[in-house]
Write a protein that holds these residues in place. Structure first.
Motif: not given
Length: 218
Positions: A66-71, A55-57, A5-15
């Motif tokens: 698994i990649t892609e935040s929605a997945a 990110i995210p991975t 993950w990282n700040l302001r990145c697409g990892s927020f929703a899955p996390e």
């Protein structure tokens, strides 16, 4: 499981889905631009699993990636169905939630990348300004569509499913946070404003929202 993950990145929703569902996972911050050696090392580790450095991975316990935040968000929701972050399979409510999740992920998310990183998508810098203008117009249209759609099923409730919270609400908040004109857009989008406030103030979500530094444009 290990989530990069990282700040302001697409990892927020899955996390955020994982946090709401109470899932156990390891998080690794990955930032090749950081002064912190651990964050740079996290990025190199990420690239070992995903050479694109996205990110995210998510790396599963058996090593599959698994990649892609929605997945990843969908995967997390399915791991803990009792958390009810998606309606039951086969239900009209699930179809509605998935429709708009995919609209956000496949329509708005890519256009936001055009707006934020135009240099990646043009042959010469001279074309970047025109690309940003076009992307901004497309994003404004997309959020107007979202605002209209929110009124079709939400009724008196603030969420995509009315009073029932789901992962699509988290994804909506995340993608909206990237919009350069987020504050101005919310001023003319009362349904979207209500969804955002109801989502990011949830007890388990508010600390994560602050950590990700996603509120600057509101």
């Amino acid at each position: 499981m290990k989530l990069y993950w990282n700040l302001r990145c697409g990892s927020f929703a899955p996390e955020a889905v994982a946090v709401e569902a109470g899932l156990s996972y390891e998080r690794v911050r990955a930032d090749h631009r950081a002064s912190d050696p651990a964050q740079r090392a996290g990025y190199e580790e990420l690239k070992h699993h995903n050479p694109m450095g996205q990110i995210p991975t998510l790396v599963l316990d058996d090593g599959r990636v698994i990649t892609e935040s929605a997945a990843i968000a969908l995967w997390f929701a399915e791991l803990k169905p009792e958390a009810a972050l998606l309606p039951p399979p086969g239900s009209p409510e699930r179809a509605w939630a998935l429709r708009w999740l995919m609209y956000l992920a496949c329509e708005i998310y890519p256009v936001d990348l055009l707006e934020s990183y135009p240099e990646r998508y043009v042959a010469t810098p001279d074309h970047a300004e025109a690309l940003v203008l076009g992307a901004n117009a497309r994003i404004d249209r997309d959020w107007e569509i979202i605002e209209q759609a929110l009124g079709e099923r939400a009724g008196e409730g603030p969420f995509w499913l009315g009073e029932t919270f789901c992962l699509t609400d988290l994804y909506t908040a995340m993608v909206l946070a990237w919009h350069r004109e987020g504050r101005d857009h919310l001023a003319r989008s009362p349904k979207l404003q209500r969804l955002l406030e109801a989502t990011i103030t949830r007890p388990k979500i508010a600390p994560l929202w602050a950590e990700y530094d996603l509120g600057a444009r509101f």
